[in-house]
Scaffold this active site. Sequence first.
Site, PDB file in Angstrom:
ATOM      1  N   CYS A 150       0.852  -1.198   0.000  1.00  0.00           N
ATOM      2  CA  CYS A 150       0.000   0.000   0.000  1.00  0.00           C
ATOM      3  C   CYS A 150       0.882   1.241   0.000  1.00  0.00           C
ATOM      4  O   CYS A 150       1.453   1.615   1.038  1.00  0.00           O
ATOM      5  CB  CYS A 150      -0.927  -0.007   1.216  1.00  0.00           C
ATOM      6  N   CYS A 153      -0.302   4.024   2.270  1.00  0.00           N
ATOM      7  CA  CYS A 153      -0.070   3.762   3.691  1.00  0.00           C
ATOM      8  C   CYS A 153       1.397   3.958   4.076  1.00  0.00           C
ATOM      9  O   CYS A 153       1.700   4.552   5.120  1.00  0.00           O
ATOM     10  CB  CYS A 153      -0.471   2.330   4.042  1.00  0.00           C
ATOM     11  N   ASP A 154       2.306   3.449   3.255  1.00  0.00           N
ATOM     12  CA  ASP A 154       3.702   3.325   3.663  1.00  0.00           C
ATOM     13  C   ASP A 154       4.686   4.153   2.838  1.00  0.00           C
ATOM     14  O   ASP A 154       5.891   4.160   3.133  1.00  0.00           O
ATOM     15  CB  ASP A 154       4.132   1.852   3.599  1.00  0.00           C
TER      16      ASP A 154
END
Length: 340
Positions: A150, A153-154
């Site tokens: 992701c 997300c990261d």
Amino acid sequence: MPVINENGTPQESAAPQGHIYDMIIVGGGPGGYTAALYAARAGLDAVVLERMAAGGQMALTEQVDNYPGFDEGVDGFTLGEKMRRGAERFGVPTRMEEVTSLALAGPVKRVETGGGPLLGRTVVLSTGATPRKLELPGEEELAGQGVHYCAACDGMFYRGKTVAVVGGGNSAAADALLLSRVCAKVYLIHRRDSLRAERAYHAPLMAADNVEFCWNSVVAELIHGEGFQGLRLRDVNTGAERTVDCAGVFVSIGRKPASGLAEGQLALDRSGYITADESTRTEIPGVYAVGDVRTKALRQIVTAAADGAVVSGGEPEFEACERTAGSLREFAEKFAEGTV
């Protein structure tokens, strides 16, 4: 049937045989727990069924920085536990049980679990989806430590660094564009000689001077020792190999929806996601699909939570159930007698 106490330990607590819940929520992710919270606050009798840990796939995320309310971020496991406790505060228990089958037709739905059957007037499917993996040695150990699924997300962990994206569809193209804004360099690795992504992605990717395309290539090895070090790529036409040094890799080759329980009962799209619109309703009255398991444009924690809140908009269906209360009681009595 184990139920989770406030301190996170299991207790034994079973609903009476023949008990009919207003709502059975299959899956304890952000969508499921938001549905539970809103159901409880609406005065509905609800239960959450989760086979692993509160939070679902989210619980595996080391750091969540794109969910509002956490100014320093929060790890996915902690966020999942907070969601569970929030639902339990209003009386919704979590039962740690795996659902084995569903019977969704009719005014009373039947949910079979490892601990026995449950009955509900409505069922919310919040079973999520899991990223497709490269299936290479070391991938599991490196997950969250150099291997990610992701970018939203990261990606910020790699600001100013070199990363790679594997895939050629819309998700991979969007991830590469996102990462190109924060990373020094992005390798986009695809097994074909052109992207499958929509044409709208092509021009901005081609114009990004820090995106390098690795056409006709697959990842043959995750190079690691004391941590992730890079990738070994193989040309699908010639078999030639080369090494790409990068700080992290984002695998974006699709997701696998956990929709197997719905097969044969609910419509699925060509990728296997449950067909449900923004109301989260499916074609069967009283059955909802929320979060990553349903057809939608964006799959994030916040959009899953939004789906869970929308479920409470189905109150007319609960009112319709009340009008057939006599038949429901009759069904419950027959179920307790073992005649249905």
